[in-house]
Design a protein around this motif. Structure first.
Motif, mmCIF file in Angstrom:
data_model
loop_
_atom_site.group_PDB
_atom_site.id
_atom_site.type_symbol
_atom_site.label_atom_id
_atom_site.label_comp_id
_atom_site.label_asym_id
_atom_site.label_seq_id
_atom_site.Cartn_x
_atom_site.Cartn_y
_atom_site.Cartn_z
ATOM 1 N N ALA A 1 0.849 -1.189 0.000
ATOM 2 C CA ALA A 1 0.000 0.000 0.000
ATOM 3 C C ALA A 1 0.888 1.244 0.000
ATOM 4 N N ASN A 2 0.322 2.416 -0.338
ATOM 5 C CA ASN A 2 1.066 3.673 -0.217
ATOM 6 C C ASN A 2 1.506 3.811 1.233
ATOM 7 N N SER B 1 -0.962 10.396 3.685
ATOM 8 C CA SER B 1 -0.708 9.315 2.729
ATOM 9 C C SER B 1 -1.471 9.611 1.439
ATOM 10 N N GLY B 2 -1.118 8.908 0.360
ATOM 11 C CA GLY B 2 -1.737 9.144 -0.944
ATOM 12 C C GLY B 2 -3.253 9.029 -0.905
ATOM 13 N N GLY B 3 -3.738 7.977 -0.253
ATOM 14 C CA GLY B 3 -5.179 7.753 -0.195
ATOM 15 C C GLY B 3 -5.889 8.859 0.576
ATOM 16 N N THR C 1 -5.267 7.497 -9.544
ATOM 17 C CA THR C 1 -3.985 7.179 -10.172
ATOM 18 C C THR C 1 -2.862 7.188 -9.134
ATOM 19 N N GLY C 2 -2.062 6.143 -9.121
ATOM 20 C CA GLY C 2 -0.940 6.066 -8.188
ATOM 21 C C GLY C 2 -1.355 5.743 -6.764
ATOM 22 N N VAL C 3 -2.647 5.477 -6.584
ATOM 23 C CA VAL C 3 -3.161 5.150 -5.250
ATOM 24 C C VAL C 3 -3.250 3.625 -5.158
ATOM 25 N N ASP C 4 -2.924 3.046 -3.997
ATOM 26 C CA ASP C 4 -2.890 1.583 -3.915
ATOM 27 C C ASP C 4 -4.285 0.978 -4.000
ATOM 28 N N ALA C 5 -4.320 -0.337 -4.222
ATOM 29 C CA ALA C 5 -5.571 -1.038 -4.528
ATOM 30 C C ALA C 5 -6.599 -0.907 -3.397
#
Lengths: 243, 308
Positions: free
Chosen positions: A39-40, B134-136, B161-165
């Motif tokens: 994960a990010n 964080s990105g999310g 885009t570029g964010v985890d699943a």
């Protein structure tokens, strides 16, 4: 060069009180395609940066292509290729000029550069665009070229950081065929991606959660062990508690 | 009721055609997706629709407003989340929200009901600098800021885009909830699997709409026999399949190879048997071939091949 391309033991990196990478241990065999998922904020990028010699570990050890990343970072850099997601080629230069630049940085002779440039451009079917500024090429072409340029000094190991982000579906698959082709000729490939279907193209994957490796193995084995249909499902199962 | 009506929109940048006669409409309350790779024209289209760019030709109506002529009125009614993170990284989560609310002459308190489902997820971090999220979480904050003035239509340019699943799923869950509240949402993404979350999607490639339909409509229109081929040595099996005389295409999709055949009218079970036999005689005794249901990505590939 032994059979083991990357050997990581208890690799740790702290930033103040925060442990970004927490006692990570794994090995990658020569010629393997190894997917690095997480994960990010799970610690992927920090681990990657230590393996390519750009960041000092605060604990543990990592040997890449036979050299210690903490003490012999320059030796490591000579033997690896790296393709970042954001910046890979100089946009004002043509593909041929980029190859010449990178070849020169890695100490190839002009004759070697010329020979490898021709072979590379021909293999990619890129001869017509060899002298067009990279700026005006579609993203898919740039990424395929960037991958080939990262291989120009014939590194033992190539590190790819989200190489297919935003690339169209056909080119994404052509890109993976380039990866298979490089691996079949003995190059070790470490790759990060957010496309979960791409995880299944890897020989083995690791999934990082909160600085540690939560799962590692061939995708088919992992799916069987965790009783899931896809790596996407496994990823969500493992990463959700940490989110 | 129609929320967006676009007719033959054209836009060029020097010699690059960004939009080529783009025509479509979005109904009120729809969750509508523009799906396609980078460089397809998604961002240009969104900028035109939210009045940040003027088209070379063609016309658009958004909530009945002309984005060129009525841009002031339109801007009060749209929420727009740009593709790049465009909040103030040095302000806290709460300060960013207060800023965007004040720009539109309102307050967080007054709009609380609208932003509540998202804000409760941000609340534990309300004093954190936006740049340190964080990105999310950044994407959730950006969504919250785009909603704070209670827009009638929301434009989200590649929010995942570029964010985890995992964060991607959570983000789409939020969009589903906004849809339940009746908000019209237009969203773009390069991830083909996200098409399933939309009411209707437009597949976009090189400035053109390849098709506009429901996800089921798009996969239902896939008219070639499609097989899923498995073999231990996937790469060699893939190369072998392409040499088969009836092969139309063969692409890796995760652990399976998606194979399409040129014999369009033949029964798919017979084709599966034929392909298995071909692979067995080519040294892949372990290979299997089974009919597959096409995905949106299969359709995208087929339509870009046709267009090429």
């Amino acid at each position: 060069m032994s059979d083991i391309a990357i050997e990581v033991k208890d690799l740790t990196r702290k930033f103040g009180n925060f442990t970004a990478v927490d006692h990570v241990t794994f090995q990658v065999k020569a010629g393997e395609v190894f997917g690095f998922l997480g994960a990010n904020g799970a610690g992927k990028t920090t681990a990657f940066r230590m393996l390519i010699g750009l960041l000092q570990p605060t604990g543990g050890s990592a040997r890449v292509a036979g050299f210690d990343v903490a003490k012999q970072a320059e030796e490591v850099k000579r033997r690896i290729g790296y393709m970042s997601q954001r910046f890979s080629l100089y946009e004002d230069l043509t593909p041929r000029e980029n190859i010449r630049l990178y070849g020169g940085i890695y100490g190839l002779t002009l004759a070697q550069i010329r020979e490898r440039a021709d072979a590379m451009l021909q293999r990619l079917g890129a001869s017509q665009i060899a002298d067009t500024a990279v700026r005006s090429l579609p993203l898919g072409w740039r990424q395929k070229l960037a991958f080939s340029v990262a291989l120009v000094h014939q590194p033992h190991i190539v590190f790819l950081d989200e190489p297919t982000s935003g690339v169209d579906p056909i080119t994404r698959r052509q890109f993976w065929e380039l990866i298979y082709d490089a691996a079949s000729r003995g190059t070790t490939v470490l790759v990060t991606t957010h496309y979960m279907d791409e995880a299944e193209y890897c020989d083995r994957i690791s999934i990082m959660v909160a600085g540690r490796i939560a799962a590692m193995g061939p995708p088919a084995d992992l799916k069987r062990e965790h009783n899931v249909e896809s790596i996407d499902e496994l990823f969500v199962q493992l990463a959700r508690p940490a989110a | 009721m129609t929320a967006i009506e676009a007719k033959a929109l054209d836009k060029k940048f020097e010699t690059t055609v960004a939009l080529d006669k783009v025509t479509f409409s979005v109904e009120k309350g729809e969750l509508f997706g523009f799906i396609g790779p980078d460089g397809g024209g998604k961002t240009t289209l969104f900028r035109i629709l939210v009045s940040l760019m003027i088209p070379d030709a063609g016309s658009a109506r958004v909530l009945g407003f002309d984005p060129v002529r009525d841009y002031r009125a339109l801007r009060q009614r749209v929420g727009y989340m740009a593709g790049r993170f465009s909040l103030y990284p040095d302000l806290s989560v709460l300060e960013n929200l207060m800023f965007f609310a004040s720009v539109f002459g309102t307050t967080i308190e007054r709009e609380y009901e609208q932003i509540k489902p998202i804000y409760v997820q941000l609340e534990p971090f309300k004093d954190r600098r936006a740049g340190a999220l964080s990105g999310g979480m950044k994407q959730k904050l950006a969504l919250c800021c785009a909603l704070v003035h209670r827009p009638d239509i929301l434009f989200l340019d590649e929010p995942t885009t570029g964010v985890d699943a995992v964060s991607r799923r959570e983000f789409w869950d939020l969009l589903g909830r906004l849809k339940d509240q009746g908000l019209t949402t237009v969203v773009s993404t390069p991830y083909m699997d996200e098409a399933r979350r939309c009411d209707r999607v437009a597949l976009m490639h090189r400035g053109r709409l390849l098709v506009v339909d429901t996800p089921d409509g798009i996969t239902g229109a896939f008219d070639r026999p499609l097989l899923g081929v498995r073999a231990k040595d996937r790469y060699k099996a893939l190369l072998a399949l392409r040499t088969y005389e009836h092969a139309h295409s063969a692409y890796p999709f995760g652990e399976v190879i998606h194979y399409t055949d040129n014999r369009i009218d033949a029964p798919v079970d017979r084709l599966a048997a034929d392909v298995k036999t071909f692979l067995a005689t080519s040294g892949f005794g372990d290979a299997s071939a089974e009919p597959l249901t096409p995905t949106v990505e299969d359709s995208f590939i087929a339509r870009t091949e046709e267009a090429a």
